[in-house]
Design a protein around this motif. Structure first.
Motif, PDB file in Angstrom:
ATOM      1  N   ARG A  75     -15.560  86.721  26.942  1.00 26.46           N
ATOM      2  CA  ARG A  75     -15.568  85.257  26.910  1.00 26.46           C
ATOM      3  C   ARG A  75     -15.365  84.786  25.475  1.00 26.46           C
ATOM      4  N   TYR A  76     -14.300  84.057  25.243  1.00 19.22           N
ATOM      5  CA  TYR A  76     -13.925  83.526  23.928  1.00 19.22           C
ATOM      6  C   TYR A  76     -13.744  84.612  22.873  1.00 19.22           C
ATOM      7  N   GLN A  77     -13.422  85.822  23.290  1.00 18.17           N
ATOM      8  CA  GLN A  77     -13.167  86.849  22.295  1.00 18.17           C
ATOM      9  C   GLN A  77     -12.165  87.873  22.792  1.00 18.17           C
ATOM     10  N   LEU A  92     -14.100  83.003  18.887  1.00 20.18           N
ATOM     11  CA  LEU A  92     -14.148  81.559  18.675  1.00 20.18           C
ATOM     12  C   LEU A  92     -15.593  81.185  18.364  1.00 20.18           C
ATOM     13  N   GLU A  93     -15.822  80.670  17.164  1.00 19.68           N
ATOM     14  CA  GLU A  93     -17.182  80.329  16.732  1.00 19.68           C
ATOM     15  C   GLU A  93     -17.236  78.876  16.297  1.00 19.68           C
ATOM     16  N   LEU A 101     -11.396  80.082  14.879  1.00 18.71           N
ATOM     17  CA  LEU A 101     -11.136  81.424  15.384  1.00 18.71           C
ATOM     18  C   LEU A 101     -11.298  82.380  14.213  1.00 18.71           C
ATOM     19  N   ILE A 102     -12.263  83.275  14.323  1.00 21.36           N
ATOM     20  CA  ILE A 102     -12.589  84.202  13.250  1.00 21.36           C
ATOM     21  C   ILE A 102     -12.057  85.585  13.602  1.00 21.36           C
ATOM     22  N   GLY A 117      -9.525  75.018  18.322  1.00 18.44           N
ATOM     23  CA  GLY A 117     -10.717  74.548  19.007  1.00 18.44           C
ATOM     24  C   GLY A 117     -10.895  75.170  20.376  1.00 18.44           C
ATOM     25  N   CYS A 118      -9.850  75.795  20.881  1.00 17.12           N
ATOM     26  CA  CYS A 118      -9.876  76.378  22.219  1.00 17.12           C
ATOM     27  C   CYS A 118      -9.164  77.724  22.160  1.00 17.12           C
ATOM     28  N   PHE A 119      -9.800  78.757  22.718  1.00 14.61           N
ATOM     29  CA  PHE A 119      -9.228  80.112  22.710  1.00 14.61           C
ATOM     30  C   PHE A 119      -9.598  80.774  24.022  1.00 14.61           C
TER      31      PHE A 119
END
Length: 152
Positions: A75-77, A92-93, A101-102, A117-119
């Motif tokens: 989720r988000y990674q 996404l942090e 996005l890191i 803002g969205c990934f």
């Protein structure tokens, strides 16, 4: 001749006020055009910057996916393992107002892909779908699909 000189003493108050009103209308019209043009320029500059950020992030992630030997999606990674046993993770942090996005390489923060803002990442068979947006709600996201090559 003396009669003409005596009659042309200057402008009346009505003429001065009429000129002032006409000049004010023209000035307001010109100001509104300049203000509108400046606002449009600012908006287009922001949109261009957002598009650049998303394009850059997609390029970096796609390049890493193509070079990796293993892909894990959460989720988000997105976690990638390379042939030299190096691990790269995209996460996404942030909070509700601002997210980034890191990129972590071997659990060390190596790059911040700003303006994201969205990934969202998904995988079906040999196709990885990436969805990136500069807005948190993913309302105008940019998508790309990466087709993984079969090992021979």
């Amino acid at each position: 001749m003396k009669y003409l000189i005596k009659r042309n003493r200057g402008m009346t108050l009505v003429e001065v006020l009429a000129a002032l009103v006409i000049t004010s209308i023209i000035a307001i019209f010109i100001f509104s055009i300049i203000n509108s043009s400046a606002n449009q320029n600012k908006q287009q500059t922001e949109e261009t910057g957002d598009l650049f950020n998303i394009s850059y992030a997609l390029k970096v992630i796609t390049k890493d996916i193509r070079r990796s030997k293993d892909v894990e999606i959460g989720r988000y990674q997105l976690k990638l393992t390379f042939p030299d046993n190096r691990n790269v993770k995209y996460v996404l942090e942030g909070n509700q107002q601002k997210k980034e996005l890191i990129k972590y390489t071997n659990d060390v923060k190596t790059e911040t892909l700003s303006g994201i803002g969205c990934f969202n990442v998904s995988i079906t068979e040999n196709v990885i779908s990436l969805e990136l947006d500069n807005k948190i709600d993913c309302s105008s996201s940019k998508n790309t699909e990466i087709h993984l090559r079969q090992e021979l």
